[in-house]
Design a protein around this motif. Structure first.
Motif, PDB file in Angstrom:
ATOM      1  N   LEU A   1       0.832  -1.261   0.120  1.00 17.51           N
ATOM      2  CA  LEU A   1       0.057   0.146  -0.203  1.00 17.51           C
ATOM      3  C   LEU A   1       0.807   1.230  -0.182  1.00 17.51           C
ATOM      4  O   LEU A   1       0.621   2.263  -0.673  1.00 17.51           O
ATOM      5  N   VAL A   2       1.956   1.310   0.694  1.00 14.35           N
ATOM      6  CA  VAL A   2       2.737   2.579   0.759  1.00 14.35           C
ATOM      7  C   VAL A   2       3.364   2.600  -0.601  1.00 14.35           C
ATOM      8  O   VAL A   2       3.709   3.687  -0.926  1.00 14.35           O
ATOM      9  N   MET A   3       3.759   1.488  -1.253  1.00 16.00           N
ATOM     10  CA  MET A   3       4.656   1.463  -2.381  1.00 16.00           C
ATOM     11  C   MET A   3       3.577   1.939  -3.480  1.00 16.00           C
ATOM     12  O   MET A   3       3.916   2.990  -4.087  1.00 16.00           O
TER      13      MET A   3
ATOM     14  N   SER B   1       6.193   4.339  -5.885  1.00 19.91           N
ATOM     15  CA  SER B   1       7.401   3.663  -5.993  1.00 19.91           C
ATOM     16  C   SER B   1       7.289   2.443  -6.794  1.00 19.91           C
ATOM     17  O   SER B   1       6.211   1.926  -6.906  1.00 19.91           O
ATOM     18  N   GLN B   2       8.512   2.295  -7.450  1.00 16.32           N
ATOM     19  CA  GLN B   2       8.459   1.118  -8.365  1.00 16.32           C
ATOM     20  C   GLN B   2       8.855  -0.262  -7.790  1.00 16.32           C
ATOM     21  O   GLN B   2       8.855  -1.264  -8.553  1.00 16.32           O
ATOM     22  N   ALA B   3       9.640  -0.107  -6.676  1.00 14.02           N
ATOM     23  CA  ALA B   3      10.218  -1.481  -6.089  1.00 14.02           C
ATOM     24  C   ALA B   3       9.784  -1.491  -4.518  1.00 14.02           C
ATOM     25  O   ALA B   3       9.867  -0.393  -4.085  1.00 14.02           O
ATOM     26  N   ILE B   4       9.364  -2.736  -4.353  1.00 10.03           N
ATOM     27  CA  ILE B   4       9.175  -2.910  -2.938  1.00 10.03           C
ATOM     28  C   ILE B   4      10.153  -2.414  -1.898  1.00 10.03           C
ATOM     29  O   ILE B   4       9.931  -1.896  -0.690  1.00 10.03           O
ATOM     30  N   LYS B   5      11.405  -2.545  -2.384  1.00 12.07           N
ATOM     31  CA  LYS B   5      12.445  -2.452  -1.505  1.00 12.07           C
ATOM     32  C   LYS B   5      12.740  -0.968  -1.082  1.00 12.07           C
ATOM     33  O   LYS B   5      13.479  -0.596  -0.212  1.00 12.07           O
ATOM     34  N   ASP B   6      12.079  -0.050  -1.791  1.00  9.50           N
ATOM     35  CA  ASP B   6      12.073   1.396  -2.001  1.00  9.50           C
ATOM     36  C   ASP B   6      11.312   1.855  -0.516  1.00  9.50           C
ATOM     37  O   ASP B   6      11.426   2.794  -0.120  1.00  9.50           O
ATOM     38  N   VAL B   7      10.419   1.033  -0.140  1.00  3.68           N
ATOM     39  CA  VAL B   7       9.706   1.502   1.080  1.00  3.68           C
ATOM     40  C   VAL B   7       9.540   0.455   2.173  1.00  3.68           C
ATOM     41  O   VAL B   7       9.185   0.920   3.233  1.00  3.68           O
ATOM     42  N   LEU B   8      10.383  -0.495   2.162  1.00  3.90           N
ATOM     43  CA  LEU B   8      10.641  -1.151   3.312  1.00  3.90           C
ATOM     44  C   LEU B   8      11.299  -0.443   4.516  1.00  3.90           C
ATOM     45  O   LEU B   8      12.303   0.099   4.379  1.00  3.90           O
ATOM     46  N   LEU B   9      10.772  -0.606   5.805  1.00  9.06           N
ATOM     47  CA  LEU B   9      11.442   0.166   6.828  1.00  9.06           C
ATOM     48  C   LEU B   9      12.823  -0.326   7.453  1.00  9.06           C
ATOM     49  O   LEU B   9      13.604   0.380   7.522  1.00  9.06           O
ATOM     50  N   PHE B  10      12.793  -1.857   7.346  1.00  7.73           N
ATOM     51  CA  PHE B  10      13.921  -2.366   7.694  1.00  7.73           C
ATOM     52  C   PHE B  10      14.674  -3.077   6.407  1.00  7.73           C
ATOM     53  O   PHE B  10      13.755  -3.883   5.970  1.00  7.73           O
ATOM     54  N   PRO B  11      15.629  -2.804   5.772  1.00  5.84           N
ATOM     55  CA  PRO B  11      16.176  -3.805   4.915  1.00  5.84           C
ATOM     56  C   PRO B  11      16.351  -5.276   5.336  1.00  5.84           C
ATOM     57  O   PRO B  11      16.810  -5.591   6.237  1.00  5.84           O
TER      58      PRO B  11
END
Length: 177
Positions: A150-152, A157-167
């Motif tokens: 949802l945040v993506m 954002s085009q990639a889910i990794k761009d919105v993850l809080l913790f990598p």
């Protein structure tokens, strides 16, 4: 899909060769290993997803792309699975859970061959899970629409990794490779 005539048996070498050629023809980059599921996923993201502006349900995924999904009752080569896309982004993945321990073990075993062949994305045989299926999993289904998706969507954002809080940390076997 996109004018492609994919051979019927997706487990065949012929289908894999066809999909590799289709990726080359369409300018789709797919790095090794060239598993059929990976090639299909790349082609879907290149050909189909860009047209999913309005809410779009992609249904009946091939079995080779759906490790944990139950086979379709009338067409065993596909699964009871769908994905919801909106504005060219996947919002939801849903499927009927595979609850046959023998079939699940067989699917894991096929991927284990890929893992032994050097495919670091392939999964290992989860014997505990297969054993738990032997005790009985009632018919069930699920869908996933996480906060990250949802945040993506809301942030374009085009990639889910761009919105993850913790990598996420990579598994040790990936680091060793």
């Amino acid at each position: 899909m996109g004018g492609l005539a994919v051979p019927g048996d997706l487990r065949s070498e012929e289908a894999n060769d066809y999909l590799r050629q289709a990726c080359d023809k369409c300018g789709v980059v797919c790095k090794p290993p060239y598993r059929t599921a990976r090639l299909l996923d790349k082609l879907i993201n290149h050909i189909l997803v860009p047209s999913c502006i309005n809410p779009t349900f992609v249904i009946n995924h091939p079995k080779v792309m759906s490790l944990m999904a139950k086979s379709h009752k009338l067409r065993p080569e596909i699964t009871e699975r769908f994905e919801l896309y909106l504005n060219q982004q996947e919002l939801c993945n849903a499927y009927t859970e595979l609850n046959d321990p023998m079939e699940q073990r067989e699917r894991f075993s096929e991927l284990l061959k890929e893992l032994k062949g050097g495919d670091y994305e392939a999964t290992e045989l989860d014997e505990e899970f297969c054993e738990s299926l032997e005790y009985g999993l009632p018919p069930s289904a699920g869908w996933g629409i996480g906060l990250d998706r949802l945040v993506m969507f809301l942030t374009y954002s085009q990639a889910i990794k761009d919105v993850l809080l913790f990598p996420l940390l990579k598994p040790k076997r990936l680091v060793m490779l």
